[in-house]
Design an enzyme around this catalytic site. Structure first.
Site, PDB file in Angstrom:
ATOM      1  CD  GLU A 159      -3.218  -1.496   5.394  1.00 42.65           C
ATOM      2  OE1 GLU A 159      -3.431  -2.558   5.999  1.00 42.65           O
ATOM      3  OE2 GLU A 159      -2.700  -0.501   5.938  1.00 42.65           O
TER       4      GLU A 159
ATOM      5  CG  ASP B 280       2.703   0.032   7.732  1.00 45.96           C
ATOM      6  OD1 ASP B 280       2.216  -0.473   6.711  1.00 45.96           O
ATOM      7  OD2 ASP B 280       2.036   0.272   8.758  1.00 45.96           O
TER       8      ASP B 280
ATOM      9  CG  HIS C 108      -0.483  -0.025   2.529  1.00 46.90           C
ATOM     10  ND1 HIS C 108      -0.182   1.120   3.216  1.00 46.90           N
ATOM     11  CD2 HIS C 108      -0.216  -1.057   3.366  1.00 46.90           C
ATOM     12  CE1 HIS C 108       0.237   0.792   4.433  1.00 46.90           C
ATOM     13  NE2 HIS C 108       0.242  -0.509   4.554  1.00 46.90           N
TER      14      HIS C 108
ATOM     15  CG  HIS D  47       0.843   2.349  12.564  1.00 48.25           C
ATOM     16  ND1 HIS D  47      -0.394   1.866  12.884  1.00 48.25           N
ATOM     17  CD2 HIS D  47       1.119   1.876  11.320  1.00 48.25           C
ATOM     18  CE1 HIS D  47      -0.843   1.111  11.889  1.00 48.25           C
ATOM     19  NE2 HIS D  47       0.059   1.102  10.931  1.00 48.25           N
TER      20      HIS D  47
ATOM     21  CG  ASP E 174       1.025  -3.910   4.992  1.00 51.01           C
ATOM     22  OD1 ASP E 174       1.943  -3.103   5.245  1.00 51.01           O
ATOM     23  OD2 ASP E 174      -0.158  -3.705   5.299  1.00 51.01           O
TER      24      ASP E 174
END
Ligand SMILES: [Zn+2]
Ligand SMILES: [Zn+2]
Lengths: 459, 459
Positions: free
Chosen positions: A324, A290, A278, A422, A352
């Site tokens: 995503e 990510d 993504h 994240h 991913d």
């Protein structure tokens, strides 16, 4: 799962027919050893060495992170459209409406028992606070069970979750549902310990999920360190007061696109092996791990095949998903739109979980398909990535797997993935050029060979 | 260093005299096995279990970080004065003037080629920028050598150092001297890659050192990630512009104190075994690891000995230094004041490299003293911390060791110390109660036994 022993309840004739098929497929796949070696040589030792890393660095250094609805994501899609076109691939965009959540300014501090700044990251889809913030007493709990037991204490409070990290799959429930569980009890906000096994006072963001009919309260992640600090303070019987200010807001859905690049199959152009990662990320860090890495090796695999002048029987299609992080929005829409051609999807692949040192594939498919894939991964012996784990993961390919299409996820070594996930720590610094070359080689060999076999994978 | 083989150039009579002394000291030390066991049992399994961790948590959770000149450091000294007095120790304060550097507000961002926020920490003793900040082109170098070679490019620029991490001792030169080396060439500011082997976009602060006669320019540390980002951008030939704003300022020296707690020796009260750690920290994180842990085990060691009703021949003196992070200011003044009694200092001990799982001691002393200490650490067999490394480190005990006094540093397992050092990651989360118990036990056994031997350690 691949069965090594013949089943007792099968007839001898069925067994011998299966054995013959196995022999045939082994022979057919083994014949790809040379082409697999060519792909590996090009990716790992040849002109393409370090290319997927360099492409990822250029991309993330130029654009930065790319949250859904942002100008950056738009730039990223344009960048990739152009780059893959210049690379000689057949590229098009497919429109998708994506959620448009904006973080705004945010801050939090302990006011009592002593003043201390809290590092926070508001959670995707969270509402904000009033502009002047929310100041309230804190209730610290270690689990949903404890929250339930102490439900009467939650009203008017900021609930702080100090849940231990067990696994991402399990612990992420606190990030996803912490706000609504607290909101049901009349809490005014939820601060959730970041879902990571390790921290240098690092907050991690991610999506959270309001339950229908429950009052929406602001939700943010705090660091392991601060969650433990407030837990110790609470255990000592100290009264804790926190002030939280979040400018988070959700705007109308934004226009975005799945980015699709192809090498058309020469014999069955309508049949597809799909590779994917993504392009969107969160709005912190650089989205290198990510999932910039997954996107880049999915492009790189096609580049390698094209550079070698190869063209398989079926179409190789790289899809760089949008939205995503907002719950697989781009991939779900892609499935809805293309499921009419379900029977033409041969294999769907997703990377991913990081492009660290690869070990093989996680593969979901029938026993018969497992047997074919068990032969395919043997071609990866030169780079020692021959592991085939049954049962794959993969947010973005889940709808296909759920509909019975064989699915493969890149399987990388146990890594520090969730340390950076994240967070501001998701940057090029965690990527390694050689490891990315290995991932690209694996990705290209598997996609090419499966797309070129006489038959599609058995369902 | 302890010599296992007799030296050829020694006379037989000298050899046999040495052998006799060795035998005697071995016998004398071995007799402490029971008391060592008692100390260990109390610290690790008994009533004192988890106590040093709990004390450290109470202390850091209550006060937070404690930079020289701050109200927090004053509170910390008062806190420890009271706590050790309540514990029944003989406590006093010795005044020290310490530097008073204040960080102020600070921020940095890449303006070009794209806007990106930089996580920074200004360096101790750095000057600030004008209130409106400094905006300038960037010169990225990987070493002082490269800076020298490219000296003509530095004028008017912000120099970014992207030096690799080799070891703290070696790489810290960039933090210490980076500003002046750049200032000599007419640079307007220096941004130095944080001195750590690992980062989650974590900036690390620390002291820097202006050279006399060189223009003082602002200096801050940036993260590994951002240093590498700017290095990649520079390699691509991109023009980089950074804006840096620092409110840093140095106020007049502040009043502070070394905190001293004692158990007086029954036979030679004027002779001293000194245990130490520092109470001050940087103004980020919680100063739990650097050096709350060292301070707490130096208190805990005395508590353990007192709780067991023990009193050695010589005085046990715990000194909690002030102003260590400003260049060992408190310990240097202590040495200046007390060196008149040099001959009465038996052993000086310091814990300032973390209170992680201990393995033994780093010990600096004569061959004869090494022999004694080699016997002493054998008493630590029950907790498997019997290693004796020759040559200790230790900022705060260096003046004594330099003057010929035996010195011992707590030796802990290779750890993530520098991952957290001088960063927001220095919190209670990196500490482990059991590991701290082991450190306390080791610290107490060594201090007690050395303080109780018939003779002081040979010089
Ligand atoms: Zn992802
Ligand atoms: Zn220190």
């Amino acid at each position: 799962m691949f069965r090594r022993k013949p089943r007792l309840n099968k007839s001898t004739s069925l067994k011998s027919r299966e054995a013959k098929i196995s022999l045939d497929i082994a022979k057919e796949v083994t014949a790809y050893a040379d082409v697999a070696k060519q792909i590996i040589d090009l990716a790992v030792y040849g002109d393409a060495r370090n290319r997927s890393y360099r492409r990822l660095a250029d991309f993330t250094d130029t654009i930065g992170n790319r949250v859904s609805g942002s100008k950056n994501l738009e730039m990223a899609i344009n960048y990739m459209y152009k780059a893959m076109t210049v690379d000689g691939l057949d590229v098009h965009l497919e429109p998708v409406k994506v959620p448009h959540w904006v973080r705004g300014k945010e801050s939090a501090e302990i006011v009592q028992p002593r003043s201390k700044n809290l590092a926070i990251l508001g959670l995707g889809s969270s509402v904000g606070t009033p502009p002047e913030g929310i100041q309230a007493d804190v209730l610290v709990v270690q689990s949903f069970d404890e929250l339930k037991r102490r439900g009467s204490e939650a009203k008017g409070k900021i609930v702080v979750y100090n849940q231990p990290f067990v696994s991402y799959g399990e612990t992420v429930a606190y990030r996803a549902f912490g706000a609504s569980e607290a909101g049901k009890l009349g809490a005014v906000a939820a601060l959730i310990r970041s879902v990571t096994p390790f921290s240098i006072n690092s907050p991690h963001t991610g999506l959270q999920d309001y339950q229908d009919g429950v009052k929406k309260i602001p939700a943010a992640c705090i660091t392991i360190e601060d969650a433990e600090l407030m837990w110790r303070m609470a255990k000592r019987g100290e009264k804790i007061v926190v002030k939280l200010t979040m400018g988070a807001t959700t705007l109308p859905d934004a226009d975005s696109f799945n980015t699709v690049a192809e090498i058309k199959g020469w014999q069955h152009p309508e049949q597809v092996v799909l590779l994917s990662g993504h392009l969107d990320s969160w709005d912190v860090g650089q989205g290198a791990m990510d999932d910039g890495g997954g996107a880049m090796i999915s492009w790189e695999a096609l580049s390698l095949i094209k550079d070698l002048g190869l063209r398989p029987r079926r179409t190789l299609r790289t899809v760089l998903w949008t939205g995503e992080e907002q719950g697989g929005v781009g991939s779900q829409q892609y499935f809805n739109l293309h499921k009419v051609n379900l029977s033409n999807f041969d294999l769907v692949m997703e990377s991913d979980l990081g492009t660290f040192r690869p070990v093989g594939l996680q593969f979901t498919g029938s026993d018969a398909a497992q047997k074919v894939m068990a032969e395919v991964v043997k071609l990866l012996a030169p780079i020692n990535t021959t592991r085939l784990e049954p049962h794959g993961e993969g947010t973005d390919i889940y709808p296909w797997m759920n509909a019975g299409i064989p699915g493969a996820s890149l399987h990388v070594m146990d890594s520090r993935y969730f340390w950076f996930h994240h967070s501001e720590g998701d940057t090029m610094t965690v990527q390694d050029p050689h490891e990315m070359d290995l991932c690209s080689a694996l990705w290209a060999v598997v996609a090419y060979v499966v797309a070129d076999l006489e038959e599609m994978l058995p369902r």
